[in-house]
Design an enzyme around this catalytic site. Structure first.
Site, PDB file in Angstrom:
ATOM      1  N   ASN A  71       0.826  -1.204   0.000  1.00  0.00           N
ATOM      2  CA  ASN A  71       0.000   0.000   0.000  1.00  0.00           C
ATOM      3  C   ASN A  71       0.862   1.256   0.000  1.00  0.00           C
ATOM      4  OD1 ASN A  71      -2.798  -1.313   0.365  1.00  0.00           O
ATOM      5  ND2 ASN A  71      -1.527  -2.305   1.902  1.00  0.00           N
ATOM      6  N   THR A  72       0.646   2.157   0.947  1.00  0.00           N
ATOM      7  CA  THR A  72       1.459   3.355   1.189  1.00  0.00           C
ATOM      8  C   THR A  72       0.892   4.645   0.617  1.00  0.00           C
ATOM      9  OG1 THR A  72       3.504   2.067   1.294  1.00  0.00           O
ATOM     10  CG2 THR A  72       3.733   4.418   0.934  1.00  0.00           C
ATOM     11  N   THR A  73       0.773   5.643   1.487  1.00  0.00           N
ATOM     12  CA  THR A  73       0.404   7.001   1.103  1.00  0.00           C
ATOM     13  C   THR A  73       1.643   7.882   1.200  1.00  0.00           C
ATOM     14  OG1 THR A  73      -1.890   6.736   1.812  1.00  0.00           O
ATOM     15  CG2 THR A  73      -1.026   8.979   1.716  1.00  0.00           C
TER      16      THR A  73
END
Length: 320
Positions: free
Chosen positions: A227-229
């Protein structure tokens, strides 16, 4: 005012993407070398040059920041940004030419589109070449091209997300902006209304609350690092390197207000903070405003996203 991060004087943004394979990168270019800090809170980050931003280390300024899809492969895009800057003589003078300082962070979008195609040196160069002070495109562009949210019921029940940006200006001339590619395991909520804008869907297509699913142990196993923002907040404030790092810390509050859960073992959430050295301003004020504009940028990322890769978007549910 464009309502985007380029309202901050000296900040330019360029995107490059492959709309067929659903991946891309975004470059935040700086008209002059600028102080930068970073705060990495997710447990599965993919980053480059972040150690350099520690206040105890030598170099205080950066020349650009690269946000990219492609997981760790996407870090190669920063090399293209370096090439673009080197050709123009921009970088740290080391006596043997220049070394452009280009921190980078990546998100995992390999599950969307064609995983064999990732942002590379050429795409990074093209994004740098496209950088301008024009209103920043949002949604399925740049690093947000393959972004998605709401993975707790399996990727097939996730929703499309994207890239968003926002800004604010004060009467004294202080400008604070943010740009973010939202690719979270959790859902995105409007903190004002409490409405879930995008998140995991059940078998009937209803958007669910990720935390409620976790409480009920009703979620699918998620591979770490998927994922990751990733985000950049920028201001025209005059800050030290230590203060820029503090602003990056405070800016994470904007992610916490809008993404639930955030900073998990499955995310590599990273926020950079840039200051272009024009206006005297309290680090507390800059940090608080950075959290506000980052929260708004997250909402814009979801609202501008379009259905892609078999995933519905906010517009699929809330707009005709």
């Amino acid at each position: 005012m464009t309502g985007t991060i380029v309202d901050v004087p000296g900040v330019l943004v360029g995107h490059a993407q492959n709309e067929e394979t659903l991946t891309g990168c975004s470059v935040i270019m700086l008209e002059k070398p600028s102080v930068c800090g970073v705060d990495v809170r997710g447990s599965a980050p993919g980053t480059r040059e972040t150690d350099l931003l520690d206040p105890v280390n030598l170099v205080s300024v950066v020349h650009a920041i690269c946000l990219s899809g492609g997981s760790a492969y996407g870090l190669d895009a920063a090399t293209g940004v370096m090439q673009y800057l080197e050709e123009r003589g921009i970088g740290l003078d080391v006596g043997y030419g220049v070394v452009p300082i280009v921190p980078a962070a990546v998100l995992f979008d390999l599950a969307v589109g064609d995983y064999r195609v990732r942002p590379d040196r050429q795409m990074g160069y093209e994004a740098a070449q496209a950088a301008s002070c024009e209103t920043v495109a949002q949604g399925n562009v740049g690093a947000g091209t393959g972004a998605s949210v709401g993975k707790l019921n399996g990727f097939g029940n996730a929703m499309k997300s994207g890239l968003g940006t926002a800004s604010v200006i004060l009467p004294n001339g202080l400008v604070v902006g943010a740009i973010v590619a939202v690719n979270a395991v959790g859902h995105v909520v409007d903190p004002q209304s409490g409405t879930i804008l995008a998140g995991p869907r059940d078998e009937q297509g209803t958007i669910r609350d990720s935390l409620e699913m976790m409480r009920q142990h009703a979620f699918a196993p998620i591979p770490p690092g998927t994922n990751t923002t990733i985000a950049v907040v920028a201001s025209n404030a005059r800050l030290s390197k230590a203060e820029a790092n503090k602003v990056a810390q405070m800016a994470h509050d904007g992610l916490a207000r809008t993404i639930r859960p955030i900073h998990t073992m499955y995310d590599g959430d990273t926020v950079f903070a840039v200051a272009t050295d024009e206006i005297e301003a309290s680090v507390d004020l800059v940090g608080a405003l950075s959290a506000d504009v980052l929260a708004e940028a997250v909402i814009q990322a979801v609202k501008h996203a379009k259905e892609a890769g078999g995933l519905p978007s906010y517009r699929s549910y809330f707009q005709e």
